[in-house]
Design an enzyme around this catalytic site. Structure first.
Site, short mmCIF file in Angstrom:
data_model
loop_
_atom_site.label_atom_id
_atom_site.label_comp_id
_atom_site.label_asym_id
_atom_site.label_seq_id
_atom_site.Cartn_x
_atom_site.Cartn_y
_atom_site.Cartn_z
N LYS A 80 16.74 -5.49 2.95
CA LYS A 80 17.08 -4.01 4.03
C LYS A 80 18.57 -4.39 4.66
O LYS A 80 18.90 -3.16 4.74
CB LYS A 80 15.94 -4.04 4.98
CG LYS A 80 14.66 -3.78 4.52
CD LYS A 80 13.63 -3.74 5.78
CE LYS A 80 12.16 -3.39 5.04
NZ LYS A 80 11.24 -3.33 6.10
N GLY A 128 8.22 -11.44 19.39
CA GLY A 128 8.84 -11.34 17.69
C GLY A 128 10.17 -10.85 17.37
O GLY A 128 9.93 -9.71 17.66
N GLY A 168 -1.43 -2.05 13.81
CA GLY A 168 -0.49 -1.90 12.99
C GLY A 168 -0.30 -0.75 11.95
O GLY A 168 0.77 -0.55 11.25
N LEU A 181 0.69 -1.28 0.01
CA LEU A 181 -0.12 -0.06 -0.15
C LEU A 181 0.76 1.24 0.07
O LEU A 181 0.32 2.42 -0.16
CB LEU A 181 -0.99 0.18 0.99
CG LEU A 181 -1.87 -1.16 1.43
CD1 LEU A 181 -2.60 -1.13 2.79
CD2 LEU A 181 -2.77 -1.24 0.35
N ASP A 213 11.10 2.40 9.22
CA ASP A 213 10.32 1.37 9.99
C ASP A 213 10.55 1.62 11.32
O ASP A 213 9.63 1.66 12.19
CB ASP A 213 10.81 -0.05 9.68
CG ASP A 213 10.64 -0.47 7.98
OD1 ASP A 213 9.65 -0.26 7.65
OD2 ASP A 213 11.50 -1.07 7.75
P1 NAD Z 1 9.93 -12.51 10.37
O1 NAD Z 1 9.56 -13.53 9.58
O2 NAD Z 1 11.49 -11.59 10.02
O3 NAD Z 1 9.92 -12.45 11.79
C1 NAD Z 1 8.77 -12.87 12.54
C2 NAD Z 1 9.29 -13.78 13.74
O4 NAD Z 1 8.22 -14.36 14.76
C3 NAD Z 1 10.18 -14.89 13.63
O5 NAD Z 1 11.36 -14.58 14.56
C4 NAD Z 1 9.55 -16.03 14.47
O6 NAD Z 1 10.36 -17.26 14.98
C5 NAD Z 1 8.38 -15.36 15.18
N1 NAD Z 1 7.22 -16.08 15.51
C6 NAD Z 1 6.34 -16.60 14.46
N2 NAD Z 1 5.30 -17.20 15.07
C7 NAD Z 1 5.56 -16.62 16.51
C8 NAD Z 1 4.64 -17.10 17.54
N3 NAD Z 1 3.35 -17.74 17.54
N4 NAD Z 1 5.19 -16.57 18.84
C9 NAD Z 1 6.43 -16.45 18.82
N5 NAD Z 1 7.03 -16.08 17.99
C10 NAD Z 1 6.79 -16.12 16.64
O7 NAD Z 1 8.85 -11.32 10.07
P2 NAD Z 1 9.00 -9.70 9.99
O8 NAD Z 1 9.51 -9.18 8.74
O9 NAD Z 1 9.55 -9.28 11.40
O10 NAD Z 1 7.49 -9.45 10.05
C11 NAD Z 1 6.58 -9.82 11.02
C12 NAD Z 1 5.24 -9.46 10.91
O11 NAD Z 1 5.30 -7.96 11.21
C13 NAD Z 1 4.71 -9.48 9.76
O12 NAD Z 1 4.07 -10.60 9.40
C14 NAD Z 1 3.86 -8.11 9.35
O13 NAD Z 1 2.55 -8.70 9.69
C15 NAD Z 1 4.26 -7.28 10.64
N6 NAD Z 1 4.86 -5.97 9.82
C16 NAD Z 1 4.09 -4.80 9.93
C17 NAD Z 1 4.79 -3.80 9.66
C18 NAD Z 1 4.04 -2.42 9.76
O14 NAD Z 1 4.58 -1.26 9.19
N7 NAD Z 1 2.92 -2.45 10.34
C19 NAD Z 1 5.86 -3.54 8.71
C20 NAD Z 1 6.63 -5.07 8.70
C21 NAD Z 1 6.15 -5.98 9.39
#
Ligand code: NAD
Length: 282
Positions: A73, A133, A250, A18, A109
């Site tokens: 990144k 996370g 978010g 978006l 970010d």
């Molecule tokens: P990523 O895959 O790099 O990291 C996700 C992490 O979460 C991993 O380390 C994984 O082991 C852990 N994980 C997964 N399920 C879990 C659970 N149930 N309990 C505990 N840990 C768990 O992903 P990312 O790039 O860090 O993004 C994560 C989420 O953040 C995305 O799916 C997206 O929804 C959101 N995001 C939002 C924005 C925003 O601007 N609002 C920006 C980037 C990402």
């Protein structure tokens, strides 16, 4: 000053983002000729490890700036002339400006999470915060929370080694604050002692429904920030509201990363409320 801008979004699977729509609407509101184009490396058949070439092509083809997203990144950092200190500390760049002084990297970010958090949860108690996370987004959030003054941050992830590595890095770069990692099964002991929790796993997205941890741990004096934004109103936020907790969705991070990038690219002060209204209609 400039009235025409060409900006790209470089990564894999960038089509549904978006961010282009947010930038272009704000550019139109300023009367600019502002084009923002996704550059999908998968569709173009270009390996992400050729990001250095992609940056020099973008500059040569007249782009003013690019946003970099997954998986670029960290990869972009080796190809920049200057990196903003906040981005350098974090070890990730999502915004590159092609300037007369060279290619300059920033991370909106982490600044965007901080701005959105300050705006949306201005009274949040940062005494004892849990981050669930420890991926790329969680890392940007963790640095933002520590810059905002979190006194004690505990990083939790299903991947305990990843949580430990992030906590170690954070403690090194924020030596005056307390940063720990904890195993996922320690949340029932941690959250009752905490002032707030940020959720940064994919759980709650349409493809990964549910809540990452036991919702019975939610309570009125534990603020809850979710960074998942598709959907905006996640099961976690619904449960937090039902428990009487202050919440932040978010969308704040998603909008403010674009607000901060637009400001860097144009030197103008974007209207964050207008960008928020537009984002929430998309
Ligand atoms: P990523 O895959 O790099 O990291 C996700 C992490 O979460 C991993 O380390 C994984 O082991 C852990 N994980 C997964 N399920 C879990 C659970 N149930 N309990 C505990 N840990 C768990 O992903 P990312 O790039 O860090 O993004 C994560 C989420 O953040 C995305 O799916 C997206 O929804 C959101 N995001 C939002 C924005 C925003 O601007 N609002 C920006 C980037 C990402």
């Amino acid at each position: 000053s400039e009235t025409s801008y060409l900006v790209g979004l470089i990564g894999t699977g960038v089509g549904p983002s978006l961010t282009p729509a947010m930038h272009m609407a704000e550019g139109r509101a300023f009367g600019l000729d502002y084009s923002y184009r996704p550059i999908d490396l998968t569709a173009a058949g270009i390996s992400p490890d050729r990001i250095g070439e992609v940056l020099s092509w973008a500059r040569a083809l007249g782009f003013d700036a690019v946003n970099a997203t997954h998986p670029c990144k960290q990869l972009v950092m080796a190809h920049l002339d200057h990196v903003d200190p906040v981005a350098a500390t974090l070890g990730a760049v999502n915004t590159v400006l092609f300037t007369d002084d060279g290619d300059v990297g920033y991370n909106t970010d982490t600044t965007g999470f901080a701005h959105g958090f300050t705006e949306g949860l201005p009274d949040a108690d940062l005494a004892d915060v849990v981050l669930v996370g420890a991926g790329g987004a969680g890392t940007a959030v963790a640095d933002a929370l520590l810059r905002l003054g979190a006194a004690h941050l505990t990083v939790v992830d299903l991947d305990v080694d990843r949580a430990g590595a992030l906590a170690h890095d954070l403690a090194t770069r924020h030596p005056l604050q307390r940063v720990d990692a904890a195993a996922f099964d320690k949340l029932p002991a941690l959250l009752p002692e905490s002032s707030g929790v940020v959720h940064a796993t994919p759980t709650g997205m349409a493809e990964h429904p549910g809540i990452a941890f036991d919702a019975s741990l939610l309570r009125p004096d534990l603020w809850v920030a979710d960074i998942v934004y598709r959907p905006l109103d996640t099961a976690l936020l619904q449960a937090a509201r039902a428990a009487g907790a202050p919440t932040l969705d978010g969308g704040h991070m998603a909008v403010y990363q674009a607000v901060d990038a637009f400001a860097l690219i144009t030197g103008l002060h974007p209207d964050a409320d207008r960008m928020t209204r537009h984002f929430r209609q998309l």
